[in-house]
Design an enzyme around this catalytic site. Structure first.
Site, PDB file in Angstrom:
ATOM      1  N   GLU A 190      14.669 -37.740 -35.967  1.00 26.16           N
ATOM      2  CA  GLU A 190      14.594 -38.772 -36.995  1.00 26.16           C
ATOM      3  C   GLU A 190      15.888 -38.869 -37.799  1.00 26.16           C
ATOM      4  OE1 GLU A 190      10.092 -39.382 -38.343  1.00 26.16           O
ATOM      5  OE2 GLU A 190      10.712 -37.282 -38.494  1.00 26.16           O
ATOM      6  N   GLU A 231       4.817 -35.298 -32.726  1.00 23.56           N
ATOM      7  CA  GLU A 231       3.798 -35.153 -33.766  1.00 23.56           C
ATOM      8  C   GLU A 231       2.363 -35.400 -33.279  1.00 23.56           C
ATOM      9  OE1 GLU A 231       7.696 -35.794 -35.795  1.00 23.56           O
ATOM     10  OE2 GLU A 231       6.650 -36.714 -34.093  1.00 23.56           O
TER      11      GLU A 231
END
Length: 267
Positions: free
Chosen positions: A121, A141
């Site tokens: 990210e 995730e």
């Protein structure tokens, strides 16, 4: 008259990384230094934001490089940290990780090995992603019963579209370096032994341009990413007009006619 606001200080007692500033090369390196996996803690995220903000105001620095020690950029965040963090702290995650994008200076990230979760990210928030052939990008995730929480799925969708983003996010799929280049995620993919040299070349290339033109281009592109074409063209015209008044533009035109390299000052 606006009051003088001093540059924010660099954070001290750094958690899991270090800062190297080479004033002679106008370069600052933010180096993840918690090998072998370079996991990123909650406190570290806040400190990284503070570091980017401080380096953005540091006159010694033209280009910022984010890199890591060892064979992996980062396996992601401390998993237990999510359960221990307060809701207020968690709400700041995306803002902290977006710091490279908000920074007015060019930001390069050098990725090798695992570049997962928040490691991916924060890389997506950088301007240039130089990857080793060993690099593997992933947003894992879903395996934790969660989704990316620091801008990963949103930034990725802007780059590769909804179909590929669903494939990566909903299947926790790994994307190797060469595929990342083919999909437009990576700027350049090189053999692992050449990652540092490729990063150095890009730093030196960016230093050769006008600092003012670089800052203007980055802000314009970021600001118009979600705008209509007509608004983007309008804003581009305003930025072009403003730069025409700069000393750097005059120097660039003069150097072009004199067939020499320009000496940009950033004014």
């Amino acid at each position: 008259m606006n009051a003088y606001v001093p540059a924010p200080p660099l954070p001290t007692d750094l958690d899991g990384y270090r800062i190297d500033i080479d004033a002679a090369r106008e370069r600052a390196d933010i180096v993840l230094a918690r090998p072998p996996m370079n996991t990123i803690s909650m406190r570290q995220r806040e400190q990284l934001r503070q570091t980017f903000e401080a380096l953005d105001e540091d006159d010694r620095v033209r280009v910022i490089v984010l890199r890591a020690e060892g064979e992996h950029f980062s396996s992601g965040g401390f998993i237990k940290g999510f359960l221990e963090a307060s809701p207020e702290h968690v709400s700041k995650l995306a803002w902290n990780i977006a710091a490279p994008a908000r920074c007015s200076k060019p930001v390069i990230v050098a990725n090798r090995g695992y570049t997962f979760g928040v490691g991916f990210e924060i890389s997506l928030a950088c301007d240039f992603r130089i990857v080793s052939e060993t690099c593997q990008y992933a947003l894992p995730e879903q395996k934790l019963g969660q989704i990316p929480g620091s801008g990963g799925s949103a930034r990725l969708q802007k780059i590769v579209g909804i179909t590929r983003t669903k494939d990566i996010v909903m299947r926790s799929k790994r994307i190797p370096g060469r595929q990342a280049l083919d999909w437009g995620i990576a700027t350049e993919c090189v053999p692992d032994a050449e990652l540092e040299a490729a990063t150095d070349r890009l730093v030196d290339e960016l230093r050769g341009f006008s600092p003012m033109a670089q800052r203007t281009a980055k802000k314009l592109l970021n600001d118009t990413e979600d705008s209509t074409l007509s608004i983007a063209i309008e804003l581009e015209g305003h930025c072009y007009s403003r730069l025409r008044q700069s000393d750097d533009f005059k120097e660039g035109v003069l150097a072009f006619h004199e067939k020499r390299a320009p000496n940009f000052k950033g004014s």
